[in-house]
Design a protein around this motif. Structure first.
Motif, PDB file in Angstrom:
ATOM      1  N   ILE A   1       0.839  -1.184   0.000  1.00  0.00           N
ATOM      2  CA  ILE A   1       0.000   0.000   0.000  1.00  0.00           C
ATOM      3  C   ILE A   1       0.882   1.246   0.000  1.00  0.00           C
ATOM      4  O   ILE A   1       1.938   1.278   0.626  1.00  0.00           O
ATOM      5  CB  ILE A   1      -0.948  -0.009   1.223  1.00  0.00           C
ATOM      6  CG1 ILE A   1      -1.960   1.135   1.129  1.00  0.00           C
ATOM      7  CG2 ILE A   1      -0.154   0.076   2.518  1.00  0.00           C
ATOM      8  CD1 ILE A   1      -2.912   1.017  -0.019  1.00  0.00           C
ATOM      9  N   GLY A   2       0.454   2.248  -0.731  1.00  0.00           N
ATOM     10  CA  GLY A   2       1.192   3.500  -0.799  1.00  0.00           C
ATOM     11  C   GLY A   2       0.355   4.660  -0.296  1.00  0.00           C
ATOM     12  O   GLY A   2      -0.769   4.488   0.188  1.00  0.00           O
ATOM     13  N   VAL A   3       0.903   5.859  -0.427  1.00  0.00           N
ATOM     14  CA  VAL A   3       0.235   7.067   0.044  1.00  0.00           C
ATOM     15  C   VAL A   3       0.384   8.144  -1.023  1.00  0.00           C
ATOM     16  O   VAL A   3       1.205   8.049  -1.935  1.00  0.00           O
ATOM     17  CB  VAL A   3       0.826   7.569   1.381  1.00  0.00           C
ATOM     18  CG1 VAL A   3       0.554   6.579   2.491  1.00  0.00           C
ATOM     19  CG2 VAL A   3       2.319   7.839   1.240  1.00  0.00           C
ATOM     20  N   LEU A   4      -0.438   9.176  -0.904  1.00  0.00           N
ATOM     21  CA  LEU A   4      -0.340  10.366  -1.732  1.00  0.00           C
ATOM     22  C   LEU A   4       0.264  11.485  -0.901  1.00  0.00           C
ATOM     23  O   LEU A   4      -0.004  11.600   0.299  1.00  0.00           O
ATOM     24  CB  LEU A   4      -1.715  10.771  -2.255  1.00  0.00           C
ATOM     25  CG  LEU A   4      -2.449   9.707  -3.071  1.00  0.00           C
ATOM     26  CD1 LEU A   4      -3.819  10.221  -3.484  1.00  0.00           C
ATOM     27  CD2 LEU A   4      -1.647   9.285  -4.280  1.00  0.00           C
TER      28      LEU A   4
ATOM     29  N   ASN B   1      -5.255  10.706   2.857  1.00  0.00           N
ATOM     30  CA  ASN B   1      -4.723   9.350   2.914  1.00  0.00           C
ATOM     31  C   ASN B   1      -5.665   8.463   3.721  1.00  0.00           C
ATOM     32  O   ASN B   1      -5.270   7.748   4.648  1.00  0.00           O
ATOM     33  CB  ASN B   1      -3.304   9.340   3.488  1.00  0.00           C
ATOM     34  CG  ASN B   1      -2.271   9.748   2.458  1.00  0.00           C
ATOM     35  OD1 ASN B   1      -2.353   9.377   1.289  1.00  0.00           O
ATOM     36  ND2 ASN B   1      -1.297  10.538   2.886  1.00  0.00           N
ATOM     37  N   VAL B   2      -6.940   8.559   3.345  1.00  0.00           N
ATOM     38  CA  VAL B   2      -7.999   7.776   3.966  1.00  0.00           C
ATOM     39  C   VAL B   2      -8.503   6.749   2.966  1.00  0.00           C
ATOM     40  O   VAL B   2      -8.681   7.058   1.775  1.00  0.00           O
ATOM     41  CB  VAL B   2      -9.156   8.681   4.429  1.00  0.00           C
ATOM     42  CG1 VAL B   2     -10.281   7.866   5.037  1.00  0.00           C
ATOM     43  CG2 VAL B   2      -8.656   9.724   5.422  1.00  0.00           C
TER      44      VAL B   2
ATOM     45  N   LEU C   1       2.228  13.745  -5.532  1.00  0.00           N
ATOM     46  CA  LEU C   1       3.122  12.601  -5.674  1.00  0.00           C
ATOM     47  C   LEU C   1       2.418  11.338  -5.207  1.00  0.00           C
ATOM     48  O   LEU C   1       1.561  11.369  -4.322  1.00  0.00           O
ATOM     49  CB  LEU C   1       4.399  12.801  -4.855  1.00  0.00           C
ATOM     50  CG  LEU C   1       5.268  14.008  -5.215  1.00  0.00           C
ATOM     51  CD1 LEU C   1       6.439  14.107  -4.252  1.00  0.00           C
ATOM     52  CD2 LEU C   1       5.762  13.925  -6.649  1.00  0.00           C
ATOM     53  N   ARG C   2       2.807  10.248  -5.819  1.00  0.00           N
ATOM     54  CA  ARG C   2       2.316   8.919  -5.438  1.00  0.00           C
ATOM     55  C   ARG C   2       3.530   8.111  -4.983  1.00  0.00           C
ATOM     56  O   ARG C   2       4.432   7.846  -5.783  1.00  0.00           O
ATOM     57  CB  ARG C   2       1.626   8.250  -6.627  1.00  0.00           C
ATOM     58  CG  ARG C   2       1.130   6.826  -6.372  1.00  0.00           C
ATOM     59  CD  ARG C   2       0.648   6.243  -7.675  1.00  0.00           C
ATOM     60  NE  ARG C   2       0.295   4.833  -7.558  1.00  0.00           N
ATOM     61  CZ  ARG C   2      -0.948   4.377  -7.495  1.00  0.00           C
ATOM     62  NH1 ARG C   2      -1.964   5.227  -7.549  1.00  0.00           N
ATOM     63  NH2 ARG C   2      -1.197   3.080  -7.409  1.00  0.00           N
TER      64      ARG C   2
ATOM     65  N   TYR D   1      -7.196  11.897  -0.909  1.00  0.00           N
ATOM     66  CA  TYR D   1      -6.154  12.815  -0.407  1.00  0.00           C
ATOM     67  C   TYR D   1      -6.535  14.254  -0.717  1.00  0.00           C
ATOM     68  O   TYR D   1      -7.180  14.543  -1.715  1.00  0.00           O
ATOM     69  CB  TYR D   1      -4.815  12.477  -1.072  1.00  0.00           C
ATOM     70  CG  TYR D   1      -3.672  13.366  -0.656  1.00  0.00           C
ATOM     71  CD1 TYR D   1      -3.111  13.271   0.617  1.00  0.00           C
ATOM     72  CD2 TYR D   1      -3.142  14.315  -1.533  1.00  0.00           C
ATOM     73  CE1 TYR D   1      -2.067  14.084   0.999  1.00  0.00           C
ATOM     74  CE2 TYR D   1      -2.098  15.129  -1.160  1.00  0.00           C
ATOM     75  CZ  TYR D   1      -1.560  15.014   0.115  1.00  0.00           C
ATOM     76  OH  TYR D   1      -0.526  15.830   0.497  1.00  0.00           O
ATOM     77  N   ARG D   2      -6.145  15.144   0.163  1.00  0.00           N
ATOM     78  CA  ARG D   2      -6.255  16.594   0.080  1.00  0.00           C
ATOM     79  C   ARG D   2      -7.702  17.078   0.196  1.00  0.00           C
ATOM     80  O   ARG D   2      -8.497  16.973  -0.742  1.00  0.00           O
ATOM     81  CB  ARG D   2      -5.645  17.143  -1.219  1.00  0.00           C
ATOM     82  CG  ARG D   2      -5.558  18.660  -1.205  1.00  0.00           C
ATOM     83  CD  ARG D   2      -4.908  19.183  -2.452  1.00  0.00           C
ATOM     84  NE  ARG D   2      -4.892  20.644  -2.446  1.00  0.00           N
ATOM     85  CZ  ARG D   2      -4.420  21.395  -3.440  1.00  0.00           C
ATOM     86  NH1 ARG D   2      -3.935  20.829  -4.520  1.00  0.00           N
ATOM     87  NH2 ARG D   2      -4.450  22.703  -3.345  1.00  0.00           N
TER      88      ARG D   2
END
Length: 283
Positions: free
Chosen positions: A68-71, A99-100, A268-269, A119-120
């Protein structure tokens, strides 16, 4: 002999499979079973010389993430002095609200396993009613960006879950960072493709021109893919295997060694780096 078609949606793939399994000689279609295939997949239609017999081959070409990644948001670059005395150029990456986990997709419901992350935070007026309804199902705040992370297993994820950076990444981990590169506008061959210029003196009249782009009578055309002037930058770019130098929990920022795509403020990813044999199977 064969035709190759790429199905990017589950509906298209299932519909194509049903049409392929219909026999021309038999007007009544045979009952078909759903195909739990990963997406995107490649469907290859093969036929014999006479065109009577047909078969379908489905080749799975799914691209899974290593985890799993994040923004995140690019903040800029700086120099970081390591406690050992090494001077390291790093990119400061910050995190806005978000990041939910907004949706968990499974093979049973969507045909593939993935986790959708928002995100955001933005105002409600910035989103459409379908987008707001999608987020309100899980009780999430209005968010501008929604991206999917395709995983081999989605166990442990549930809608509304907040992703913690410290649990996903550690200092020293390798990550893949993708984003839109800085747009350069329309550029010539020297800047865009690193061409060499011509002589500037001795009567030369070809300094930065492109020069010949092909022969005349044969083939009498310009080959596809010829490197020529054109728009440069502004495309999705991924830089692989960058090291995380430091994670600052107080400032909600991480320091990544080297440069990442885009200018400050760019989306960014960030995902764990794909390493064959370690977190990606060799086959």
């Amino acid at each position: 002999m064969g035709v190759v078609a790429i199905a990017s949606q589950g509906l298209s793939l299932a519909l194509g499979a049903r049409l392929l399994q219909r026999n021309r000689s038999n007007p009544t279609p045979t009952p078909l079973l759903p195909l739990p295939l990963p997406l995107p997949s490649v469907v290859r239609l093969c036929s014999s010389r006479k065109g009577s017999a047909r078969r379908m081959e489905v080749l799975a070409m799914a691209s899974f993430e290593a985890g799993i990644g994040v923004l995140a948001t690019k903040l800029g670059m700086m120099t970081y002095i390591h406690p050992e005395g090494n001077v390291i150029p790093v990119t400061v990456v910050g995190f806005r609200e978000g990041n939910v986990v907004t949706q968990v997709k499974t093979s049973a419901t969507d045909g593939y396993d993935a986790v959708q992350v928002g995100y955001r935070r933005v105002r409600d007026i910035k989103l459409t009613k379908p987008e707001l309804g999608h987020l309100q199902k899980v009780g999430a705040i209005p968010m501008r960006h929604l991206q999917e992370f395709r995983l081999q297993s989605v166990d442990g994820f549930e809608p509304g879950q907040l992703l913690d950076i410290e649990e996903i990444f550690k200092e020293g981990d390798l990550v893949d960072v993708s984003g839109n590169s800085i747009g350069k506008g329309f550029q010539g061959g020297i800047k865009r493709h690193n061409f060499a210029r011509g002589p500037m003196t001795h009567g030369s009249k070809s300094h930065r021109q492109l020069g010949s782009i092909g022969a005349g009578t044969t083939p009498g055309r310009v080959y596809k893919g010829k490197k020529m002037p054109g728009r440069m930058g502004g495309v999705k770019t991924k830089i692989r295997k960058l090291s995380i130098v430091k994670i600052d929990t107080d400032l909600r920022a991480i320091l990544i060694k080297g440069a990442v795509p885009g200018k400050p403020g760019n989306l960014l990813r960030i995902t764990p780096a794909k390493i064959v044999g370690k977190n990606i199977p060799k086959n």
